[in-house]
Design an enzyme around this catalytic site. Structure first.
Site, PDB file in Angstrom:
ATOM      1  N   HIS A 155     -10.405  12.247  17.962  1.00  0.00           N
ATOM      2  CA  HIS A 155     -11.060  11.924  19.223  1.00  0.00           C
ATOM      3  C   HIS A 155     -12.437  11.405  18.916  1.00  0.00           C
ATOM      4  O   HIS A 155     -12.640  10.840  17.868  1.00  0.00           O
ATOM      5  CB  HIS A 155     -11.065  13.063  20.239  1.00  0.00           C
ATOM      6  CG  HIS A 155     -11.287  14.440  19.707  1.00  0.00           C
ATOM      7  ND1 HIS A 155     -11.087  15.542  20.462  1.00  0.00           N
ATOM      8  CD2 HIS A 155     -11.664  14.893  18.497  1.00  0.00           C
ATOM      9  CE1 HIS A 155     -11.338  16.618  19.737  1.00  0.00           C
ATOM     10  NE2 HIS A 155     -11.689  16.260  18.563  1.00  0.00           N
TER      11      HIS A 155
ATOM     12  N   ARG B 107     -12.735  25.657  10.130  1.00  0.00           N
ATOM     13  CA  ARG B 107     -12.472  24.498  10.981  1.00  0.00           C
ATOM     14  C   ARG B 107     -12.433  23.241  10.114  1.00  0.00           C
ATOM     15  O   ARG B 107     -13.116  23.149   9.091  1.00  0.00           O
ATOM     16  CB  ARG B 107     -13.552  24.349  12.046  1.00  0.00           C
ATOM     17  CG  ARG B 107     -13.641  25.521  12.995  1.00  0.00           C
ATOM     18  CD  ARG B 107     -14.515  25.182  14.181  1.00  0.00           C
ATOM     19  NE  ARG B 107     -13.875  24.207  15.047  1.00  0.00           N
ATOM     20  CZ  ARG B 107     -12.947  24.494  15.954  1.00  0.00           C
ATOM     21  NH1 ARG B 107     -12.541  25.743  16.103  1.00  0.00           N
ATOM     22  NH2 ARG B 107     -12.429  23.562  16.711  1.00  0.00           N
TER      23      ARG B 107
ATOM     24  N   CYS C 170      -5.781  16.191  20.145  1.00  0.00           N
ATOM     25  CA  CYS C 170      -6.270  17.499  19.685  1.00  0.00           C
ATOM     26  C   CYS C 170      -5.655  18.688  20.431  1.00  0.00           C
ATOM     27  O   CYS C 170      -4.495  18.993  20.202  1.00  0.00           O
ATOM     28  CB  CYS C 170      -7.797  17.518  19.708  1.00  0.00           C
ATOM     29  SG  CYS C 170      -8.458  18.756  18.576  1.00  0.00           S
TER      30      CYS C 170
HETATM   31  N1  GLN Z   1      -8.413  24.741  19.869  1.00  0.00           N
HETATM   32  C1  GLN Z   1      -7.958  23.806  18.973  1.00  0.00           C
HETATM   33  C2  GLN Z   1      -8.422  24.009  17.544  1.00  0.00           C
HETATM   34  O1  GLN Z   1      -9.576  24.327  17.295  1.00  0.00           O
HETATM   35  C3  GLN Z   1      -8.224  22.406  19.503  1.00  0.00           C
HETATM   36  C4  GLN Z   1      -9.628  21.945  19.341  1.00  0.00           C
HETATM   37  C5  GLN Z   1      -9.952  20.627  19.972  1.00  0.00           C
HETATM   38  O2  GLN Z   1      -9.287  20.129  20.916  1.00  0.00           O
HETATM   39  N2  GLN Z   1     -11.025  20.057  19.497  1.00  0.00           N
HETATM   40  O3  GLN Z   1      -7.608  23.869  16.673  1.00  0.00           O
END
Ligand code: GLN
Length: 250
Positions: A195, A128, A94
């Site tokens: 993850h 998201r 990630c």
């Molecule tokens: N900041 C990144 C995003 O939101 C990574 C997020 C994460 O590691 N869960 O895309």
């Protein structure tokens, strides 16, 4: 006893969703094979010798944590590329995956530099991408496997045209919610959004990484005896089922 040297980059910053569980799985599965694991935490400013580790791990983190370590990680690009060029397996999850690309552009427009290990860049989008994911991978020719995990990212990762993804998305968003692919692979270096953590539900990938780490250490790739993995199989099945039933995309 053979000791596998694992370098864990920025464990104090990139550690969401129990990413440390991935290290625990590697250590436990190594022990079951009579291997020792020497774990080294690599923080901001610590030296990184490309020959010093048999496996490198970078976990996930939100934009704030990423911004804190990005310049330090970007400056390690040459060392990481040198390590990867000699076959060192790398697992980047990630936030760590994004920063092993060329750059990550946050919603604010701020661009965090990347280490340039993976031929890709990431730009944050408005919505998201959250939920269970199921991938189909073929890390070894003819060996199809599934990876089940959980994703939560705003970043849309675009691979270069000639880049190799880690897998095909069966269910979930993956790199950008559009391409149908997830993650990236350069040799033994793997980057992924999965993850939750990844390795407890996908023990075959833990063994894939471990075998390459042993090979890096000894020059010979071991063929591990299979382990019972009943709980792991169940965890994979639950996760895969959830991904299949998660409904539409955006
Ligand atoms: N900041 C990144 C995003 O939101 C990574 C997020 C994460 O590691 N869960 O895309």
């Amino acid at each position: 006893m053979i000791a596998v040297r694992v370098g864990h980059l920025y464990p104090d910053y990139l550690n969401i969703y129990a990413d440390r569980g991935n290290i625990a799985v590697l250590a436990r599965r190594a022990a079951w094979r009579g291997l020792a694991v020497e774990l080294e935490a690599i923080g901001v400013g610590d030296p990184l010798d490309p020959d010093a580790h048999d496996l490198l791990y970078v976990g996930g983190g939100q934009d704030r944590e990423q911004a804190l370590i990005a310049p330090d990680l970007a400056a390690r690009g040459d060392a990481l590329l040198a390590a990867a060029a000699t076959g060192t397996p790398v697992l980047a999850v990630c936030g760590g995956y994004q920063l092993l690309g060329r750059f990550y552009r946050e919603r604010s427009g701020q661009e965090l530099p990347g280490a340039g290990v993976f031929p890709l860049h990431t730009v944050a989008g408005e919505r998201r991408m959250i939920g269970d994911v199921l991938l189909e991978c073929e890390l070894e020719p003819g060996e199809r496997r599934t990876l089940a995990g959980f994703e939560n990212h705003a970043g849309r990762t675009r691979l270069d045209a000639d880049a190799t993804p880690l897998g095909r998305v069966v269910a979930g968003f993956g790199n950008d919610g559009e391409s149908g692919y997830e993650g990236c692979r350069v040799g033994n270096a793997l980057g992924t959004y999965l993850h939750g953590p990844l390795l407890p539900r996908n023990p075959w990938l833990a063994d894939w990484l471990l075998a390459r780490a042993v090979e890096r250490r000894t020059g010979e790739r071991p063929s591990f005896e299979p382990l019972a993995d009943d709980l792991e199989r169940e965890a994979h099945a639950v996760s895969a089922r959830r991904a299949r039933h998660r409904g539409g995309r955006f």
